[in-house]
Design a protein around this motif. Sequence first.
Motif, PDB file in Angstrom:
ATOM      1  N   UNK A 114     -20.133  50.838  34.167  1.00  0.00           N
ATOM      2  CA  UNK A 114     -19.427  52.035  33.474  1.00  0.00           C
ATOM      3  C   UNK A 114     -20.281  52.879  32.731  1.00  0.00           C
ATOM      4  N   UNK A 115     -20.118  54.040  32.749  1.00  0.00           N
ATOM      5  CA  UNK A 115     -20.848  55.341  32.017  1.00  0.00           C
ATOM      6  C   UNK A 115     -20.177  56.428  32.226  1.00  0.00           C
ATOM      7  N   UNK A 116     -20.523  57.312  31.531  1.00  0.00           N
ATOM      8  CA  UNK A 116     -20.141  58.809  31.556  1.00  0.00           C
ATOM      9  C   UNK A 116     -21.514  59.715  31.447  1.00  0.00           C
ATOM     10  N   UNK A 117     -21.305  61.007  32.250  1.00  0.00           N
ATOM     11  CA  UNK A 117     -22.227  62.007  32.033  1.00  0.00           C
ATOM     12  C   UNK A 117     -21.754  62.941  31.100  1.00  0.00           C
ATOM     13  N   UNK A 118     -22.467  63.372  30.113  1.00  0.00           N
ATOM     14  CA  UNK A 118     -22.091  64.433  29.362  1.00  0.00           C
ATOM     15  C   UNK A 118     -23.003  65.358  29.294  1.00  0.00           C
ATOM     16  N   UNK A 119     -22.562  66.948  29.287  1.00  0.00           N
ATOM     17  CA  UNK A 119     -23.342  67.853  28.935  1.00  0.00           C
ATOM     18  C   UNK A 119     -23.612  68.039  27.556  1.00  0.00           C
ATOM     19  N   UNK A 120     -24.362  69.324  27.038  1.00  0.00           N
ATOM     20  CA  UNK A 120     -24.549  69.328  25.839  1.00  0.00           C
ATOM     21  C   UNK A 120     -23.388  69.588  25.013  1.00  0.00           C
ATOM     22  N   UNK A 121     -22.688  70.290  25.230  1.00  0.00           N
ATOM     23  CA  UNK A 121     -21.174  70.553  24.464  1.00  0.00           C
ATOM     24  C   UNK A 121     -20.710  69.489  24.090  1.00  0.00           C
ATOM     25  N   UNK A 122     -20.458  68.493  25.282  1.00  0.00           N
ATOM     26  CA  UNK A 122     -19.836  67.185  25.012  1.00  0.00           C
ATOM     27  C   UNK A 122     -20.441  66.230  24.349  1.00  0.00           C
ATOM     28  N   UNK A 123     -21.769  66.440  24.103  1.00  0.00           N
ATOM     29  CA  UNK A 123     -22.541  65.267  23.378  1.00  0.00           C
ATOM     30  C   UNK A 123     -22.321  65.724  21.916  1.00  0.00           C
ATOM     31  N   UNK A 124     -22.526  67.196  21.636  1.00  0.00           N
ATOM     32  CA  UNK A 124     -22.312  67.523  20.182  1.00  0.00           C
ATOM     33  C   UNK A 124     -21.014  67.310  19.789  1.00  0.00           C
ATOM     34  N   UNK A 126     -18.590  65.059  20.591  1.00  0.00           N
ATOM     35  CA  UNK A 126     -18.486  63.231  20.731  1.00  0.00           C
ATOM     36  C   UNK A 126     -19.301  62.844  19.249  1.00  0.00           C
ATOM     37  N   UNK A 127     -20.756  63.247  19.451  1.00  0.00           N
ATOM     38  CA  UNK A 127     -21.665  62.917  18.290  1.00  0.00           C
ATOM     39  C   UNK A 127     -21.973  63.960  17.441  1.00  0.00           C
ATOM     40  N   UNK A 234     -21.838  59.594   8.222  1.00  0.00           N
ATOM     41  CA  UNK A 234     -21.912  60.160   9.776  1.00  0.00           C
ATOM     42  C   UNK A 234     -22.821  59.190  10.558  1.00  0.00           C
ATOM     43  N   UNK A 235     -23.540  58.354  10.115  1.00  0.00           N
ATOM     44  CA  UNK A 235     -24.389  57.522  11.011  1.00  0.00           C
ATOM     45  C   UNK A 235     -24.152  56.270  11.061  1.00  0.00           C
ATOM     46  N   UNK A 236     -23.184  55.730  10.376  1.00  0.00           N
ATOM     47  CA  UNK A 236     -22.449  54.604  10.678  1.00  0.00           C
ATOM     48  C   UNK A 236     -22.397  54.083  12.274  1.00  0.00           C
ATOM     49  N   UNK A 238     -19.913  53.291  14.108  1.00  0.00           N
ATOM     50  CA  UNK A 238     -18.642  53.902  14.636  1.00  0.00           C
ATOM     51  C   UNK A 238     -18.528  55.242  14.754  1.00  0.00           C
ATOM     52  N   UNK A 239     -19.729  55.802  14.278  1.00  0.00           N
ATOM     53  CA  UNK A 239     -19.893  57.472  14.366  1.00  0.00           C
ATOM     54  C   UNK A 239     -21.235  57.830  15.152  1.00  0.00           C
ATOM     55  N   UNK A 240     -22.172  57.039  15.195  1.00  0.00           N
ATOM     56  CA  UNK A 240     -23.599  57.280  15.520  1.00  0.00           C
ATOM     57  C   UNK A 240     -23.982  56.514  16.558  1.00  0.00           C
ATOM     58  N   UNK A 241     -24.409  56.770  17.616  1.00  0.00           N
ATOM     59  CA  UNK A 241     -24.758  55.723  18.709  1.00  0.00           C
ATOM     60  C   UNK A 241     -26.320  55.299  18.537  1.00  0.00           C
ATOM     61  N   UNK A 242     -26.602  54.296  19.356  1.00  0.00           N
ATOM     62  CA  UNK A 242     -28.374  54.316  19.368  1.00  0.00           C
ATOM     63  C   UNK A 242     -28.430  55.232  20.566  1.00  0.00           C
ATOM     64  N   UNK A 243     -29.761  55.768  20.483  1.00  0.00           N
ATOM     65  CA  UNK A 243     -30.104  56.833  21.567  1.00  0.00           C
ATOM     66  C   UNK A 243     -31.432  56.788  22.025  1.00  0.00           C
ATOM     67  N   UNK A 244     -31.783  56.954  23.054  1.00  0.00           N
ATOM     68  CA  UNK A 244     -33.135  57.206  23.521  1.00  0.00           C
ATOM     69  C   UNK A 244     -33.319  58.831  24.102  1.00  0.00           C
ATOM     70  N   UNK A 245     -34.068  59.605  23.463  1.00  0.00           N
ATOM     71  CA  UNK A 245     -34.149  61.225  23.946  1.00  0.00           C
ATOM     72  C   UNK A 245     -35.342  61.464  24.250  1.00  0.00           C
ATOM     73  N   UNK A 246     -35.540  62.088  25.368  1.00  0.00           N
ATOM     74  CA  UNK A 246     -36.839  62.686  26.042  1.00  0.00           C
ATOM     75  C   UNK A 246     -36.820  64.098  26.035  1.00  0.00           C
ATOM     76  N   UNK A 247     -37.764  64.589  25.142  1.00  0.00           N
ATOM     77  CA  UNK A 247     -37.987  65.970  25.255  1.00  0.00           C
ATOM     78  C   UNK A 247     -38.421  66.712  26.564  1.00  0.00           C
ATOM     79  N   UNK A 248     -38.736  67.995  26.653  1.00  0.00           N
ATOM     80  CA  UNK A 248     -39.212  68.668  27.741  1.00  0.00           C
ATOM     81  C   UNK A 248     -40.516  68.388  28.130  1.00  0.00           C
ATOM     82  N   UNK A 249     -41.614  67.656  27.234  1.00  0.00           N
ATOM     83  CA  UNK A 249     -42.795  67.458  27.429  1.00  0.00           C
ATOM     84  C   UNK A 249     -42.922  65.899  27.658  1.00  0.00           C
TER      85      UNK A 249
END
Length: 384
Positions: A114-124, A126-127, A234-236, A238-249
């Motif tokens: 189970x998963x969802x794909x989110x675009x930038x607007x949806x990410x902002x 939701x989180x 805002x970072x508890x 229930x509001x803030x997920x774990x994340x892995x972010x990869x930049x353009x480099x």
Amino acid sequence: MSPTYDVIVIGLGGMGSAAAHHLSARGSRVLGLEKFGPVHSRGSSHGGSRITRQSYFEDPAYVPLLLRAYELYDRLERDTGRDIAALCGGVMLGRPDSRTVSGSRLSAEQWDLPHEMLDAKQIRRRFPTLTPGEDDVALYEARAGLVRPENTVAAHLQLATRNGADLHFEEPMTRWEPYRDGVRVHTAEDTYTAGQLVICPGAWAPELLTDLGVPFTIERQVMYWFQPSGGVAPYLPENHPIYIWEDVEGVQVYGFPAIDGPDLGAKVAFFRKGTPCTPETIERTVHDDEITAMAEQVGRLIPGLPGGFLKAATCMYSNTPDEHFVIARHPAHPGSVTVAAGFSGHGFKFVPVVGEILADLATDGATEHPIELFDPSRLAATPA
């Protein structure tokens, strides 16, 4: 000479503590030898939190092991009453073709996770703590979250002791050799014999597994804790997920919600941006320029996070050239020695299932778990 054991486990960090538990639970007479004290902070199994996730960008082959690890973490919590895992959800962010996003999506689709794909607007939306670039997307996985490394190790040691294992701390192995149908292990305190040896060396792999022929490298990593500028609410979780972010480099940053109260903020780190070291030469001091670089990088995704630096801690990755694990019977000693090493910065989430695998290999000589990817022969520089 001390009594003969069925299995001696070298190293009682994440993997070794789990192996000691699973072996002793099966009735094996187990001796565990550890260089430091219980649940120490000198290796890799510390820092308060580790990410866990199933949509695994490293390779879909890991997913069955993750599914089993989740089951075993649940069991570990029930059996010990300790706080082990929290599934607060997680996002894998970056450009659609980044390894973080595309690899996570491949595993999710291949294993029907189970998963969802989110675009930038949806990410902002939701989180709101996250500010991805317009071209960024994310895979959201509700079953992602975190595990507690210190609690996990303590729980496995607790159960191993309850099962009758002898656990010796501050007693490192000095050497071992084949002995009759098993092994003989030497420490400064005593000499022990056993039918089987399980070696879980962590960052000491280059020293303890030289005869394996695998070019392990050790890397210093730093974990940072920042106080969000607007407070932690805002970072508890229930509001803030774990994340892995990869930049353009291709630089990856990972982080957590604020899980330890308002005074400890939220933890963040670079993934695979460390410096070579050894356990003896690692620089434990974290310098101002490192803190600044971390704050600037994570601030691009989460502007409100690096409001104030709180603390930092070092740990070590033990890497293989392809960043996949080494879990196998030792090719030069297949009847008596099992090894688990080279977890390359992404191993802790697998701790309980690795313990189960090591118990299988040590007691039965084989396992039903899929571990073909972890055969050391793929990396051996010289024949074993």
